[in-house]
Write an enzyme that holds these catalytic residues in place. Structure first.
Site, mmCIF file in Angstrom:
data_model
loop_
_atom_site.group_PDB
_atom_site.id
_atom_site.type_symbol
_atom_site.label_atom_id
_atom_site.label_comp_id
_atom_site.label_asym_id
_atom_site.label_seq_id
_atom_site.Cartn_x
_atom_site.Cartn_y
_atom_site.Cartn_z
ATOM 1 N N CYS A 2 0.824 -1.221 0.000
ATOM 2 C CA CYS A 2 0.000 0.000 0.000
ATOM 3 C C CYS A 2 0.855 1.267 0.000
ATOM 4 O O CYS A 2 1.974 1.283 0.487
ATOM 5 C CB CYS A 2 -0.869 0.022 1.250
ATOM 6 S SG CYS A 2 -1.887 -1.431 1.414
ATOM 7 N N ARG A 33 5.436 0.378 -5.828
ATOM 8 C CA ARG A 33 5.378 -0.444 -4.619
ATOM 9 C C ARG A 33 4.506 -1.674 -4.815
ATOM 10 O O ARG A 33 4.536 -2.599 -4.015
ATOM 11 C CB ARG A 33 4.824 0.384 -3.453
ATOM 12 C CG ARG A 33 5.752 1.512 -3.026
ATOM 13 C CD ARG A 33 5.025 2.492 -2.137
ATOM 14 N NE ARG A 33 4.634 1.925 -0.867
ATOM 15 C CZ ARG A 33 5.307 2.086 0.261
ATOM 16 N NH1 ARG A 33 6.415 2.782 0.258
ATOM 17 N NH2 ARG A 33 4.880 1.561 1.378
ATOM 18 N N TRP A 87 -2.921 -2.743 -1.544
ATOM 19 C CA TRP A 87 -2.491 -4.093 -1.878
ATOM 20 C C TRP A 87 -3.242 -4.991 -0.911
ATOM 21 O O TRP A 87 -3.022 -4.920 0.300
ATOM 22 C CB TRP A 87 -0.983 -4.215 -1.688
ATOM 23 C CG TRP A 87 -0.378 -5.441 -2.267
ATOM 24 C CD1 TRP A 87 -0.226 -5.738 -3.592
ATOM 25 C CD2 TRP A 87 0.195 -6.545 -1.556
ATOM 26 N NE1 TRP A 87 0.404 -6.946 -3.735
ATOM 27 C CE2 TRP A 87 0.675 -7.460 -2.521
ATOM 28 C CE3 TRP A 87 0.355 -6.850 -0.207
ATOM 29 C CZ2 TRP A 87 1.296 -8.656 -2.171
ATOM 30 C CZ3 TRP A 87 0.977 -8.044 0.130
ATOM 31 C CH2 TRP A 87 1.439 -8.932 -0.832
ATOM 32 N N ASN A 114 -1.998 2.299 5.796
ATOM 33 C CA ASN A 114 -1.007 1.267 5.442
ATOM 34 C C ASN A 114 -0.772 0.434 6.689
ATOM 35 O O ASN A 114 -0.666 1.006 7.784
ATOM 36 C CB ASN A 114 0.341 1.897 5.073
ATOM 37 C CG ASN A 114 0.382 2.396 3.654
ATOM 38 O OD1 ASN A 114 -0.629 2.368 2.960
ATOM 39 N ND2 ASN A 114 1.541 2.869 3.237
ATOM 40 N N GLY A 115 -0.639 -0.876 6.529
ATOM 41 C CA GLY A 115 -0.358 -1.716 7.694
ATOM 42 C C GLY A 115 -1.535 -2.624 7.994
ATOM 43 O O GLY A 115 -2.401 -2.841 7.153
ATOM 44 N N GLU A 554 19.599 -16.524 -6.474
ATOM 45 C CA GLU A 554 19.149 -15.198 -6.889
ATOM 46 C C GLU A 554 18.708 -15.212 -8.367
ATOM 47 O O GLU A 554 17.688 -14.620 -8.720
ATOM 48 C CB GLU A 554 20.267 -14.169 -6.645
ATOM 49 C CG GLU A 554 20.001 -12.764 -7.130
ATOM 50 C CD GLU A 554 18.727 -12.111 -6.578
ATOM 51 O OE1 GLU A 554 18.118 -12.652 -5.646
ATOM 52 O OE2 GLU A 554 18.334 -11.063 -7.122
ATOM 53 N N LYS A 558 14.934 -14.350 -9.705
ATOM 54 C CA LYS A 558 14.635 -13.343 -10.733
ATOM 55 C C LYS A 558 13.732 -13.963 -11.801
ATOM 56 O O LYS A 558 12.752 -13.369 -12.217
ATOM 57 C CB LYS A 558 15.915 -12.823 -11.421
ATOM 58 C CG LYS A 558 16.794 -11.902 -10.637
ATOM 59 C CD LYS A 558 16.251 -10.539 -10.388
ATOM 60 C CE LYS A 558 15.409 -10.432 -9.172
ATOM 61 N NZ LYS A 558 15.883 -10.363 -7.862
ATOM 62 N N GLU A 561 10.178 -14.738 -10.462
ATOM 63 C CA GLU A 561 9.456 -13.503 -10.107
ATOM 64 C C GLU A 561 8.836 -12.822 -11.315
ATOM 65 O O GLU A 561 7.711 -12.348 -11.255
ATOM 66 C CB GLU A 561 10.445 -12.475 -9.519
ATOM 67 C CG GLU A 561 10.600 -12.470 -8.042
ATOM 68 C CD GLU A 561 11.593 -11.394 -7.587
ATOM 69 O OE1 GLU A 561 11.273 -10.727 -6.614
ATOM 70 O OE2 GLU A 561 12.679 -11.228 -8.193
ATOM 71 N N HIS A 577 22.076 -35.793 -4.188
ATOM 72 C CA HIS A 577 21.194 -36.108 -3.056
ATOM 73 C C HIS A 577 19.734 -35.852 -3.394
ATOM 74 O O HIS A 577 18.910 -35.671 -2.500
ATOM 75 C CB HIS A 577 21.617 -35.302 -1.822
ATOM 76 C CG HIS A 577 23.030 -35.546 -1.414
ATOM 77 N ND1 HIS A 577 23.476 -36.781 -1.008
ATOM 78 C CD2 HIS A 577 24.127 -34.739 -1.391
ATOM 79 C CE1 HIS A 577 24.771 -36.721 -0.736
ATOM 80 N NE2 HIS A 577 25.186 -35.488 -0.975
ATOM 81 N N LYS A 675 6.947 -4.424 -4.046
ATOM 82 C CA LYS A 675 8.331 -3.986 -3.868
ATOM 83 C C LYS A 675 8.706 -3.959 -2.391
ATOM 84 O O LYS A 675 9.803 -4.321 -2.009
ATOM 85 C CB LYS A 675 8.475 -2.581 -4.460
ATOM 86 C CG LYS A 675 9.869 -2.002 -4.341
ATOM 87 C CD LYS A 675 10.791 -2.672 -5.321
ATOM 88 C CE LYS A 675 12.229 -2.237 -5.175
ATOM 89 N NZ LYS A 675 13.115 -3.247 -5.758
HETATM 90 C C1 BG6 Z 1 10.037 -8.191 -1.580
HETATM 91 C C2 BG6 Z 1 10.614 -7.796 -2.927
HETATM 92 O O1 BG6 Z 1 9.639 -9.518 -1.566
HETATM 93 O O2 BG6 Z 1 10.963 -7.932 -0.545
HETATM 94 C C3 BG6 Z 1 11.982 -8.437 -3.144
HETATM 95 O O3 BG6 Z 1 9.737 -8.170 -3.956
HETATM 96 C C4 BG6 Z 1 12.908 -8.082 -2.004
HETATM 97 O O4 BG6 Z 1 12.554 -7.951 -4.359
HETATM 98 C C5 BG6 Z 1 12.293 -8.470 -0.652
HETATM 99 O O5 BG6 Z 1 14.124 -8.762 -2.160
HETATM 100 C C6 BG6 Z 1 13.080 -7.892 0.505
HETATM 101 O O6 BG6 Z 1 12.974 -6.493 0.476
HETATM 102 P P1 BG6 Z 1 13.977 -5.511 1.190
HETATM 103 O O7 BG6 Z 1 13.429 -4.131 0.914
HETATM 104 O O8 BG6 Z 1 13.925 -5.847 2.651
HETATM 105 O O9 BG6 Z 1 15.317 -5.726 0.609
#
Ligand code: BG6
Ligand code: UD1
Length: 680
Positions: A2, A33, A87, A114-115, A554, A558, A561, A577, A675
């Site tokens: 949000c 966000r 959100w 928010n929250g 990672e 990516k 995601e 394993h 985000k």
């Molecule tokens: C979310 C984002 O899940 O939070 C990720 O989509 C990010 O990209 C993760 O890695 C952690 O966020 P931050 O702000 O604590 O680095």
């Protein structure tokens, strides 16, 4: 997640169109966000409040606004409006569940939030017993209705600040709120606990001082049940910042937002609210009160008005199609920004100003514990072993959510490092508070100055990567990685035995921007690989070993995601394993096989895969003769083993980007992801 935006103009005439546009543009700046619906509230024509809400993007809300039968030319000399991107957490994305939420069908009290309010069910039950009928599934609606209830049960005698103070004292959970009411025209109240909120100030004349006093009030507050009806005698000192030279009221605009990206185009002068601050904007003045004034309240007596350093241009896409693409391409610069003023390449020394005065404590730590989520967690995994090697201190990396579930023992001689791009990730913040309570030294590594993690940790390092807008983190990963490597080097600086190793790594850091550029130069080849060989795959395994374990995790994150292709990072040491069972001629595999001490072991993983008819694409160092003529390869320059992950991740970022484009995914806003995840 949000986003909140608010706009107040005082003695500064704006048409309804301008007010709506300011609110809608504010929401657009918060789009990155992640959200599923949006809405805003402005004044109507007959001392009423209009609420306009829509499911989907801000563009859809803008269209709905344009379709309203409103006089958009109507002028407002003073006005307060507020807006929100939602959100969904409680209830589906729908118009009715979007914010602002309201107290009743006359919109007497409206709220954006928010929250999460954790005791909303109890409040809802109480209010339902009193005859209130709820229309949404949100936790926020109970706050709007509770506000009306408290107001009425105090014979409508509370002022706006007292009213909100009384309401939020009943709430459990985390929040940032803006309140607006037909009972208090041209006033707004904002408050926060656990969710960020800042206020931008725009005036023509310079402010007299660069802080706002926190005002004191007596402690006899009203209560919900209304036993104490006395109005607290407010000690209303005019905030010194807003006094004009001649004593006359001056035109002023206020911009409230959950993050700076929505404010910076209007003003760079901002103040950050602290938890339990209540900000009241009325008659052009900003007053800050505390929810509770107690002896234990050790927050500062003023809130300073700071100058934001980010430029709007920095958060715009520029010539790139997507923020993510721009951010991948920014890495040769962003890695330099992370090191700027901190690495002396001639003397081979690292100086992190943020750790000044704390390095001796960290060196004596019994354990170093990294805590983070998502990509940030991967940067911890990538650097854990160089910490151990250089400092000989046991170092572990923890996922914040799992850490919280386990509630592990934490001691005063532990050093806990919280890595978070946003500095606002709820799980990481909760883990930080857990460790603070247990007396451990808490260190932050974050990209966001003024964020909760930056402010609440004892010390830390800002990674200075610049704003990252694409939901899939790219440049923040490489900068976090470098910040942690710099930290490991700085801690080991007095050790003679590791001097050569440190010099070798610092030389590698010096070459890093050109190494990254070299990989960016093969982007067209990677795009072709995505089009011709990977886009049709249903599943993709990424294998590696040692330093590259983090790269595999990672890279796979990516890909899943943003392209929605199932992808898994697999530690090559674990292949036999279990995962080997997946390998046949149809399984897509990327093997990370750059040259370091684990190379022979990865070679054996390659043989195991090939023996089962697997045909991996191999990420290898330029000119690797063992591989070149036998396998499909992606060649990257060789660097120091502990930095190789910074180079190897670039082709995986680019591949994921191209796969997402081929799949038609909204790259910067992938479905179901946000985000900044500010709820547990
Ligand atoms: C979310 C984002 O899940 O939070 C990720 O989509 C990010 O990209 C993760 O890695 C952690 O966020 P931050 O702000 O604590 O680095
Ligand atoms: C600081 C300035 C930078 C300036 C430089 C000049 C800030 C934010 N940074 O950078 O603009 O160019 O000095 O010497 O003003 N901190 C935490 N937790 C965190 C992150 C940081 O407590 O998660 C603290 C640090 O301990 C430090 C302060 O915030 O006290 C600033 O950190 P950082 O920006 O990393 O410090 P410098 O690199 O010295």
């Amino acid at each position: 997640m949000c986003g909140i935006f608010g706009y107040c103009n005082f003695l500064c005439e704006k048409s309804r169109r301008e007010v709506c546009d300011t609110l809608l543009n504010g929401l657009s700046r918060l789009e990155y966000r992640g959200y599923d619906s949006a809405g805003f509230a402005v004044d109507g024509d007959i001392e009423d409040t209009l609420i306009i809400k829509q499911v989907g993007k801000v563009a859809a809300l803008r269209k709905l606004t344009d379709d309203q039968p409103l006089d958009f030319s109507k002028p407002f000399i003073s006005h307060c409006g507020m807006a929100h991107t939602r959100w969904a957490t409680h209830g589906q994305p729908s118009q009715i569940n979007s914010h602002p939420q309201r107290s009743d069908d006359k919109n007497e009290f409206v709220v954006v939030h928010n929250g999460i309010i954790t005791n909303y069910k109890e409040i809802k039950l109480l209010l339902e017993k009193k005859g209130y009928v709820f229309e949404s599934d949100t936790d926020t609606e109970c706050v709007a209705k509770l506000t009306k209830y408290v107001f009425e049960s105090h014979n409508k005698e509370l002022n706006f600040t007292e009213l909100v103070k009384t309401v939020v004292k009943e709430l459990e959970g985390s929040y940032a709120f803006i309140f607006k009411s037909t009972h208090f025209p041209n006033e707004i109240v904002a408050t926060r606990r656990g969710s960020p909120l800042l206020i931008g100030v725009k005036t023509q004349k310079k402010l007299k001082v660069d802080f706002v006093d926190v005002e004191s009030s007596d402690n006899s507050f009203a209560t919900v049940e209304g036993q104490d009806m006395s109005r607290p005698a407010l000690n209303r000192s005019q905030s010194r910042a807003f006094l004009s030279e001649d004593g006359l009221p001056q035109p002023i605009e206020y911009f409230l937002a959950s993050d700076a990206s929505a404010i910076v185009e209007h003003t760079k002068r901002v103040l950050y609210l602290e938890d339990d601050d209540i900000a009241h904007i009325a008659d052009g003045e900003l007053h800050i009160h505390r929810v509770r004034r107690s002896k234990e309240d050790n927050t500062a007596p003023t809130r300073s008005i700071q100058t934001l350093e980010i430029e709007l241009a920095e958060i715009m896409k520029g010539s790139f199609d997507h923020f993510m693409q721009k951010e991948i391409y920014e890495q040769p610069e962003s890695v330099v920004n992370t090191m700027r003023g901190r690495v002396n390449f001639e003397n081979h020394e690292v100086t992190l100003g943020g750790l000044r005065g704390f390095t001796h404590i960290i060196r004596r730590a019994r354990r170093i514990i990294f805590v983070a989520c998502g990509t940030s967690y991967h940067s911890c995994l990538a650097t854990r072993s160089i910490f151990e090697e250089l400092n000989q201190i046991g170092t572990q990396a923890e996922l914040a959510s799992d850490f919280l579930d386990r509630e592990p023992p934490i001691f005063r001689d532990d050093v806990c490092v919280f890595v978070s791009q946003s500095g606002e990730t709820a799980d990481t913040i909760l883990a930080m508070r857990y460790c603070l309570e247990r007396g451990a030294l808490c260190v932050g590594v974050t990209n966001t100055v003024g964020s909760s993690i930056s402010r609440e940790t004892h010390c830390g390092v800002h990674i200075n990567a610049g704003p990252e807008i694409g939901v899939a983190s790219t440049k923040a990963y490489t900068s976090q990685y470098i910040a942690l490597v710099m930290m490991a080097i700085q801690l080991a600086q007095d050790s003679k035995s590791s001097q050569k190793r440190r010099e070798e790594i610092i030389d590698g850091l010096y070459r890093l921007p050109s190494d990254i550029k070299e990989v960016l130069a093969i982007d067209a080849k990677l795009q072709q690989l995505a089009v011709e060989q990977l886009a049709q795959e249903k599943s993709l395994l990424i294998l590696g070993r040692g330093y590259q374990n983090a790269t595999c995790l990672e890279g796979a994150l990516k890909i899943k995601e943003i392209s929605y292709i199932h992808s898994e990072g697999i530690f090559a040491g674990e292949l036999k394993h279990g995962p080997l069972a997946l390998i046949d001629e149809t399984m897509a595999v990327i093997l990370v096989m750059t040259q370091d001490k684990y190379y022979p072991k990865v070679q054996s993983a390659l043989q195991q895969v090939s023996a089962r008819s697997g045909n991996p694409i191999v990420i290898c160092n330029t000119g690797d003769e063992n591989l070149k003529n036998h396998h499909r390869t992606i060649e990257v320059p060789k660097t120091s083993d502990c930095l190789q992950g910074l180079v190897n991740i670039i082709p995986l970022q680019l591949l994921s980007y191209h796969l997402a484009i081929l799949k038609g995914v909204d790259v910067d806003f992938p479905r179901n992801l946000a985000k900044s995840v500010t709820v547990e």
